[in-house]
Design an enzyme around this catalytic site. Structure first.
Site, PDB file in Angstrom:
ATOM      1  N   SER A  12      11.025 -49.201  -7.573  1.00  0.00           N
ATOM      2  CA  SER A  12       9.696 -49.460  -7.726  1.00  0.00           C
ATOM      3  C   SER A  12       9.669 -50.819  -8.488  1.00  0.00           C
ATOM      4  O   SER A  12      10.287 -50.795  -9.583  1.00  0.00           O
ATOM      5  CB  SER A  12       8.740 -48.379  -8.042  1.00  0.00           C
ATOM      6  OG  SER A  12       7.641 -48.596  -8.470  1.00  0.00           O
ATOM      7  N   TYR A  39       7.768 -41.577 -14.472  1.00  0.00           N
ATOM      8  CA  TYR A  39       7.733 -42.316 -13.088  1.00  0.00           C
ATOM      9  C   TYR A  39       8.622 -43.507 -13.448  1.00  0.00           C
ATOM     10  O   TYR A  39       9.613 -44.100 -12.807  1.00  0.00           O
ATOM     11  CB  TYR A  39       6.561 -42.540 -12.376  1.00  0.00           C
ATOM     12  CG  TYR A  39       6.687 -43.180 -10.990  1.00  0.00           C
ATOM     13  CD1 TYR A  39       7.205 -42.254  -9.997  1.00  0.00           C
ATOM     14  CD2 TYR A  39       6.578 -44.553 -10.819  1.00  0.00           C
ATOM     15  CE1 TYR A  39       7.134 -42.934  -8.409  1.00  0.00           C
ATOM     16  CE2 TYR A  39       6.658 -45.265  -9.359  1.00  0.00           C
ATOM     17  CZ  TYR A  39       6.817 -44.318  -8.333  1.00  0.00           C
ATOM     18  OH  TYR A  39       7.073 -45.061  -7.087  1.00  0.00           O
TER      19      TYR A  39
HETATM   20  N1  LIG Z   1       3.909 -46.066  -1.980  1.00  0.00           N
HETATM   21  C1  LIG Z   1       4.079 -46.780  -3.033  1.00  0.00           C
HETATM   22  O1  LIG Z   1       2.989 -47.502  -3.542  1.00  0.00           O
HETATM   23  C2  LIG Z   1       5.464 -46.979  -3.322  1.00  0.00           C
HETATM   24  C3  LIG Z   1       5.833 -48.036  -4.545  1.00  0.00           C
HETATM   25  C4  LIG Z   1       7.028 -48.042  -5.106  1.00  0.00           C
HETATM   26  C5  LIG Z   1       7.824 -47.521  -4.712  1.00  0.00           C
HETATM   27  N2  LIG Z   1       7.573 -46.247  -3.770  1.00  0.00           N
HETATM   28  C6  LIG Z   1       8.821 -45.345  -3.515  1.00  0.00           C
HETATM   29  O2  LIG Z   1       8.911 -45.090  -2.258  1.00  0.00           O
HETATM   30  C7  LIG Z   1       9.769 -43.919  -1.976  1.00  0.00           C
HETATM   31  C8  LIG Z   1       8.802 -43.117  -0.765  1.00  0.00           C
HETATM   32  O3  LIG Z   1       7.807 -42.881  -1.047  1.00  0.00           O
HETATM   33  P1  LIG Z   1       6.280 -43.194  -0.043  1.00  0.00           P
HETATM   34  O4  LIG Z   1       5.528 -44.018  -0.809  1.00  0.00           O
HETATM   35  O5  LIG Z   1       6.723 -43.394   1.239  1.00  0.00           O
HETATM   36  O6  LIG Z   1       5.944 -41.435  -0.320  1.00  0.00           O
HETATM   37  P2  LIG Z   1       5.376 -40.505   0.713  1.00  0.00           P
HETATM   38  O7  LIG Z   1       4.805 -39.398  -0.058  1.00  0.00           O
HETATM   39  O8  LIG Z   1       4.547 -41.039   1.736  1.00  0.00           O
HETATM   40  O9  LIG Z   1       6.825 -40.036   1.419  1.00  0.00           O
HETATM   41  C9  LIG Z   1       7.895 -39.276   0.704  1.00  0.00           C
HETATM   42  C10 LIG Z   1       8.649 -38.622   1.493  1.00  0.00           C
HETATM   43  O10 LIG Z   1       9.696 -37.912   0.658  1.00  0.00           O
HETATM   44  C11 LIG Z   1       9.727 -36.503   0.797  1.00  0.00           C
HETATM   45  N3  LIG Z   1      10.289 -35.697  -0.450  1.00  0.00           N
HETATM   46  C12 LIG Z   1       9.606 -35.385  -1.492  1.00  0.00           C
HETATM   47  N4  LIG Z   1      10.525 -34.839  -2.212  1.00  0.00           N
HETATM   48  C13 LIG Z   1      11.879 -34.583  -1.694  1.00  0.00           C
HETATM   49  C14 LIG Z   1      12.995 -34.094  -1.968  1.00  0.00           C
HETATM   50  N5  LIG Z   1      13.180 -33.487  -3.154  1.00  0.00           N
HETATM   51  N6  LIG Z   1      13.766 -34.030  -1.228  1.00  0.00           N
HETATM   52  C15 LIG Z   1      13.545 -34.856   0.002  1.00  0.00           C
HETATM   53  N7  LIG Z   1      12.350 -35.548   0.397  1.00  0.00           N
HETATM   54  C16 LIG Z   1      11.559 -35.182  -0.522  1.00  0.00           C
HETATM   55  C17 LIG Z   1       8.211 -36.019   1.164  1.00  0.00           C
HETATM   56  O11 LIG Z   1       8.187 -34.844   1.912  1.00  0.00           O
HETATM   57  C18 LIG Z   1       7.734 -37.229   2.116  1.00  0.00           C
HETATM   58  O12 LIG Z   1       8.192 -37.050   3.541  1.00  0.00           O
HETATM   59  C19 LIG Z   1       9.517 -43.062  -3.279  1.00  0.00           C
HETATM   60  O13 LIG Z   1      10.791 -43.082  -3.958  1.00  0.00           O
HETATM   61  C20 LIG Z   1       8.515 -43.736  -4.183  1.00  0.00           C
HETATM   62  O14 LIG Z   1       8.639 -43.575  -5.497  1.00  0.00           O
HETATM   63  C21 LIG Z   1       6.383 -46.124  -3.276  1.00  0.00           C
END
Ligand SMILES: NC(=O)c1ccc[n+]([C@@H]2O[C@H](COP(=O)([O-])OP(=O)(O)OC[C@H]3O[C@@H](n4cnc5c(N)ncnc54)[C@H](O)[C@@H]3O)[C@@H](O)[C@H]2O)c1
Length: 278
Positions: A152, A165
């Site tokens: 991120s 985070y």
């Molecule tokens: N959405 C944003 O703005 C953003 C920005 C920067 C980075 N990210 C990163 O992107 C990645 C994906 O997040 P997202 O935004 O798609 O969120 P999201 O909540 O839409 O999806 C995350 C998925 O991970 C699964 N998950 C959670 N804990 C888990 C575990 N212990 N083992 C396996 N699966 C697990 C959840 O069930 C979900 O399906 C994350 O690492 C997040 O930190 C997101």
């Protein structure tokens, strides 16, 4: 920023890929895009129903997908995931996306409960460590492939009230850079994704300060966040170019540059914003 000598290779086409956290958001977008690129995809998630839905989406467009539950906090489950994937593919994967992660925040250091620190580091950092630990030897032995770690812009943005985070994502960035250097010349590349806001479910059902802060955060993400599909496409194109860093949005690039050119000024400015909202 290119460190791998694979410019022009198309390693994301017809790739046998494993995606963690594939049941929603960015992970689902990676899985669907890889399916469109003709690959066979193992969709894993802590929630098997969500993983199944992603696999169905891929199947609906004529792609091949297998779904399975996997909690990335468990080394045993990640090892089982790798074994299942190898069995289904009949070989080691070409591409691994260590994506699963959770969002938490809203409290200052000293008030963030230790349990929350552990929760965030267990999923966001240990989950990616497990993925790299289990899959790297297999890809190294195959002599080709790519690892994508989802970090991120928080990895270098260090915004106040997001310490756990930020620390988890800074760890993922350091891990990815170390791995890229260690895999140099092996045929296996590493790409680390560092976005700002992406329109996903990351703020659904979590505690980020009080409920009003969370609701506004979720709204902001919906209004200003980039689409997960665009993020996944851009990242996979960067994998094809052998790029290490993917810093997709303009504000993410601005934070990245400021931190490198004027690190103290950047942190003083962050402190000023914190004093204004306090
Ligand atoms: N959405 C944003 O703005 C953003 C920005 C920067 C980075 N990210 C990163 O992107 C990645 C994906 O997040 P997202 O935004 O798609 O969120 P999201 O909540 O839409 O999806 C995350 C998925 O991970 C699964 N998950 C959670 N804990 C888990 C575990 N212990 N083992 C396996 N699966 C697990 C959840 O069930 C979900 O399906 C994350 O690492 C997040 O930190 C997101």
């Amino acid at each position: 920023m290119r460190i791998n000598p694979f410019g022009g290779s198309r390693r994301t086409q017809q790739a046998d890929a494993v995606v963690t956290g594939a049941g929603s958001g960015i992970g689902r977008a990676f899985a669907v895009e890889l399916g469109k690129r003709g690959g066979r995809i193992v969709c894993s998630d802590i929630d098997p129903e969500r993983a199944r839905h992603t696999a169905e989406l891929i199947g609906d467009t004529g792609g091949k997908a297998f779904d399975t539950g996997c909690d990335v906090r468990s080394l045993d489950q990640v090892t089982a995931l790798a074994n299942t994937a190898e069995e289904w593919f009949g070989k080691s994967p070409d591409l691994v996306v260590n994506n699963a992660g959770i969002g938490r925040g809203g409290t200052v250091i000293g008030e963030t409960p230790p349990a929350e620190w552990h929760q965030v580091l267990d999923v966001n950092l240990w989950g990616v460590i497990h993925g790299c630990h289990v899959f790297t030897p297999r890809l190294r032995e195959a002599g080709h492939g790519a690892i994508v770690n989802v970090a991120s812009a928080a990895a270098f943005g260090s915004a106040p009230r997001m310490a756990a985070y930020n620390v988890s994502k800074a760890g993922v960035l350091a891990l990815s850079e170390t791995l890229a250097a260690e895999l140099s010349g092996t045929g296996v590349t590493v790409t680390v994704l560092c976005p700002t806001g992406v329109r996903t479910n990351i703020l659904e059902g979590v505690s980020i300060g009080d409920e009003t802060v969370r609701l506004w955060g979720a709204r902001l993400l919906r209004w200003t966040g980039r689409s997960p599909a665009a993020i996944a496409r851009g990242t996979l194109d960067a994998v094809d170019q052998g790029r290490l860093y993917v810093v997709p949005q303009i504000e993410a690039k601005a934070i990245w540059q400021s931190k490198r050119l004027l690190p103290e000024t950047y942190t003083r400015a962050a402190g000023l914003v914190e004093r204004l909202v306090r």
